[in-house]
Design an enzyme around this catalytic site. Structure first.
Site, PDB file in Angstrom:
ATOM      1  N   SER A 178       3.991 -10.722   8.723  1.00 57.56           N
ATOM      2  CA  SER A 178       4.019 -11.238   7.463  1.00 57.56           C
ATOM      3  C   SER A 178       3.974 -12.938   7.463  1.00 57.56           C
ATOM      4  O   SER A 178       4.613 -13.200   8.484  1.00 57.56           O
ATOM      5  CB  SER A 178       5.101 -10.737   6.910  1.00 57.56           C
ATOM      6  OG  SER A 178       5.383 -11.511   5.673  1.00 57.56           O
ATOM      7  N   TYR A 191      14.444  -9.020   7.057  1.00 57.22           N
ATOM      8  CA  TYR A 191      13.051  -8.685   6.823  1.00 57.22           C
ATOM      9  C   TYR A 191      12.120  -9.764   7.708  1.00 57.22           C
ATOM     10  O   TYR A 191      11.464  -9.717   8.509  1.00 57.22           O
ATOM     11  CB  TYR A 191      12.527  -8.439   5.750  1.00 57.22           C
ATOM     12  CG  TYR A 191      11.069  -8.170   5.372  1.00 57.22           C
ATOM     13  CD1 TYR A 191      10.386  -6.966   5.683  1.00 57.22           C
ATOM     14  CD2 TYR A 191      10.272  -9.252   5.096  1.00 57.22           C
ATOM     15  CE1 TYR A 191       8.855  -6.737   5.620  1.00 57.22           C
ATOM     16  CE2 TYR A 191       8.884  -9.024   4.836  1.00 57.22           C
ATOM     17  CZ  TYR A 191       8.196  -8.032   5.258  1.00 57.22           C
ATOM     18  OH  TYR A 191       6.876  -7.583   4.965  1.00 57.22           O
ATOM     19  N   LYS A 195      10.056  -9.831  11.230  1.00 57.28           N
ATOM     20  CA  LYS A 195       8.610 -10.169  11.356  1.00 57.28           C
ATOM     21  C   LYS A 195       8.280 -11.273  12.094  1.00 57.28           C
ATOM     22  O   LYS A 195       7.178 -11.403  12.571  1.00 57.28           O
ATOM     23  CB  LYS A 195       7.992 -10.672   9.823  1.00 57.28           C
ATOM     24  CG  LYS A 195       8.002  -9.468   8.733  1.00 57.28           C
ATOM     25  CD  LYS A 195       7.053  -8.339   9.434  1.00 57.28           C
ATOM     26  CE  LYS A 195       6.670  -7.167   8.319  1.00 57.28           C
ATOM     27  NZ  LYS A 195       5.902  -6.110   8.770  1.00 57.28           N
TER      28      LYS A 195
HETATM   29  P1  NAP Z   1       2.973  -0.092   0.745  1.00 53.79           P
HETATM   30  O1  NAP Z   1       1.603  -0.362  -0.060  1.00 53.79           O
HETATM   31  O2  NAP Z   1       4.034  -0.073   0.118  1.00 53.79           O
HETATM   32  O3  NAP Z   1       2.620   1.100   1.863  1.00 53.79           O
HETATM   33  C1  NAP Z   1       3.541   1.450   2.745  1.00 53.79           C
HETATM   34  C2  NAP Z   1       3.243   2.518   3.656  1.00 53.79           C
HETATM   35  O4  NAP Z   1       4.356   2.648   4.488  1.00 53.79           O
HETATM   36  C3  NAP Z   1       2.894   3.783   2.827  1.00 53.79           C
HETATM   37  O5  NAP Z   1       2.097   4.586   3.413  1.00 53.79           O
HETATM   38  C4  NAP Z   1       4.609   4.492   3.193  1.00 53.79           C
HETATM   39  O6  NAP Z   1       4.222   5.863   3.090  1.00 53.79           O
HETATM   40  C5  NAP Z   1       4.607   4.055   4.568  1.00 53.79           C
HETATM   41  N1  NAP Z   1       5.923   3.899   5.123  1.00 53.79           N
HETATM   42  C6  NAP Z   1       7.011   3.248   4.657  1.00 53.79           C
HETATM   43  N2  NAP Z   1       7.954   3.273   5.443  1.00 53.79           N
HETATM   44  C7  NAP Z   1       7.536   4.083   6.759  1.00 53.79           C
HETATM   45  C8  NAP Z   1       8.070   4.463   7.927  1.00 53.79           C
HETATM   46  N3  NAP Z   1       9.525   4.143   8.326  1.00 53.79           N
HETATM   47  N4  NAP Z   1       7.118   5.158   8.809  1.00 53.79           N
HETATM   48  C9  NAP Z   1       6.071   5.439   8.554  1.00 53.79           C
HETATM   49  N5  NAP Z   1       5.308   4.964   7.247  1.00 53.79           N
HETATM   50  C10 NAP Z   1       6.294   4.483   6.285  1.00 53.79           C
HETATM   51  O7  NAP Z   1       2.904  -1.350   1.676  1.00 53.79           O
HETATM   52  P2  NAP Z   1       2.016  -2.623   2.170  1.00 53.79           P
HETATM   53  O8  NAP Z   1       2.158  -3.792   1.259  1.00 53.79           O
HETATM   54  O9  NAP Z   1       0.652  -2.085   2.227  1.00 53.79           O
HETATM   55  O10 NAP Z   1       2.655  -2.973   3.534  1.00 53.79           O
HETATM   56  C11 NAP Z   1       2.194  -2.608   4.862  1.00 53.79           C
HETATM   57  C12 NAP Z   1       2.589  -3.763   5.737  1.00 53.79           C
HETATM   58  O11 NAP Z   1       2.266  -4.921   5.583  1.00 53.79           O
HETATM   59  C13 NAP Z   1       4.071  -3.927   5.960  1.00 53.79           C
HETATM   60  O12 NAP Z   1       4.368  -4.082   7.385  1.00 53.79           O
HETATM   61  C14 NAP Z   1       4.592  -4.982   5.357  1.00 53.79           C
HETATM   62  O13 NAP Z   1       5.740  -5.589   5.739  1.00 53.79           O
HETATM   63  C15 NAP Z   1       3.194  -5.873   5.421  1.00 53.79           C
HETATM   64  N6  NAP Z   1       3.173  -7.105   4.476  1.00 53.79           N
HETATM   65  C16 NAP Z   1       2.860  -6.729   3.242  1.00 53.79           C
HETATM   66  C17 NAP Z   1       2.696  -7.813   2.101  1.00 53.79           C
HETATM   67  C18 NAP Z   1       2.594  -7.545   0.789  1.00 53.79           C
HETATM   68  O14 NAP Z   1       2.571  -8.636  -0.134  1.00 53.79           O
HETATM   69  N7  NAP Z   1       1.979  -6.414   0.504  1.00 53.79           N
HETATM   70  C19 NAP Z   1       2.862  -9.167   2.785  1.00 53.79           C
HETATM   71  C20 NAP Z   1       3.384  -9.469   3.793  1.00 53.79           C
HETATM   72  C21 NAP Z   1       3.417  -8.380   4.982  1.00 53.79           C
HETATM   73  P3  NAP Z   1       5.297   6.952   2.867  1.00 53.79           P
HETATM   74  O15 NAP Z   1       6.292   6.640   1.763  1.00 53.79           O
HETATM   75  O16 NAP Z   1       4.934   8.388   2.848  1.00 53.79           O
HETATM   76  O17 NAP Z   1       6.147   6.612   4.251  1.00 53.79           O
END
Ligand code: NAP
Length: 287
Positions: A178, A191, A195
């Site tokens: 991130s 967090y 990262k």
């Molecule tokens: P999201 O849309 O909320 O999706 C999260 C996914 O993770 C879901 O499929 C959830 O399904 C699964 N999950 C959560 N905890 C888990 C665990 N312990 N083991 C396995 N699966 C798990 O999130 P996202 O924004 O796509 O985030 C994905 C990645 O991008 C993360 O690493 C996050 O830190 C990074 N990121 C996101 C952003 C942003 O702005 N969105 C920015 C920077 C980095 P279940 O509930 O079924 O487990």
């Protein structure tokens, strides 16, 4: 001329975010599978792949011909995502895997090997952020939980898949970090530190695994439109703070992260390892 185009695209994205979103929505819902795709014959594991960025990565790798194994914690989410991706004609299978649970990790890797006999690509995408506050107020248990899911799981998954990639003569691992790993976001310090650790894990694994022809890279999203970032998106103040000074002044889309990961997994990136691609609208990201 180049700056004219840059400015025009910036203005377009700022003023017509819906148009930009619709363009990607069409991309997302397109049912085209590319039979000669760049990952044809490859087997990919994507964790946390039932929504948001992980789901977009799974879809993109599968559209490029990979057999993709998705997973997340909740069976109903796995079932829903499998139905969605299969309805698009993609080669997808999946199972429940809470990445903080080593037995689940074993199941995920074993199921992939039983079904496909090999592993070529691992995208370690899962993260949690259960704590908001000052880092000194974070309990040891909470800190441990964040690091178990966000960092240790990537280390353990890499350990699991490396022998199988070695048997194939190489492979590609992508960790999802991130921009918070470069510039800590106030109130989500633990967090952010987790990262930052992934940036180090990427470089260290790349050094060790390069001789086995296993490349290890990282993708660091900025604010991206998913459920995970809902709170940041809904606060006009935070939203402005995080996007208004970007050269591309808007929230990113999961498909834009998926494009970068797809590239890193491909032979187009065959001489790239230990790197992080920041997908964040041009925000300054340096340690
Ligand atoms: P999201 O849309 O909320 O999706 C999260 C996914 O993770 C879901 O499929 C959830 O399904 C699964 N999950 C959560 N905890 C888990 C665990 N312990 N083991 C396995 N699966 C798990 O999130 P996202 O924004 O796509 O985030 C994905 C990645 O991008 C993360 O690493 C996050 O830190 C990074 N990121 C996101 C952003 C942003 O702005 N969105 C920015 C920077 C980095 P279940 O509930 O079924 O487990």
């Amino acid at each position: 001329m180049a700056s004219f185009f840059k400015n025009s695209i910036g203005v377009l994205c700022r003023n017509y975010p819906l148009v930009v979103s619709l363009k990607f929505e069409r991309l997302r819902s397109s049912s085209a599978v590319f039979p000669q795709g760049m990952h044809k014959g490859k087997v990919a594991i994507v964790t946390a792949a039932t929504s948001g960025i992980g789901l977009a990565i799974a879809r993109r790798l599968a559209k490029e011909g990979a057999n993709v194994v998705i997973s997340s914690r909740k069976q109903e989410n796995v079932t829903r995502a499998l139905a969605e991706l299969k309805s698009e004609g993609l080669n997808i299978s999946g199972c429940v895997c809470h990445v903080g649970n080593e037995e689940h990790q074993d199941l995920l890797v074993n199921m992939t090997l039983e079904q496909h006999g090999a592993i070529d690509i691992l995208v370690s995408n899962a993260a949690v952020n259960p704590f908001v506050g000052k880092i000194v107020d974070c309990s040891k248990e909470m800190w441990q939980k964040i690091f178990d899911v966000n960092v240790t799981a990537s280390f353990l998954l890499a350990k699991h898949v490396v022998p199988h990639m070695e048997k194939r003569g190489g492979g590609s691992i992508v960790l999802v970090s991130s921009t918070a790993g470069y510039h800590p976001i106030p109130t989500i310090g633990p967090y952010s530190v987790s990262k930052t650790a992934l940036l180090g894990l990427t470089r260290t694994l790349a050094l060790e695994l390069g001789p086995m022809n296993i490349r290890v890279n990282c993708m660091a999203p900025g604010l991206t439109r998913t459920r995970f970032s809902t709170i940041l998106q809904q606060s006009p103040r935070l939203n402005r703070m995080l996007t208004e000074n970007l050269p591309i002044a808007r929230i990113g889309l999961p498909e834009e992260c998926a494009g970068a990961v797809n590239f890193l997994c491909s032979s187009d990136a065959s001489f790239i390892t230990g790197e992080t691609i920041v997908v964040a609208g041009g925000g300054y990201s340096r340690l």
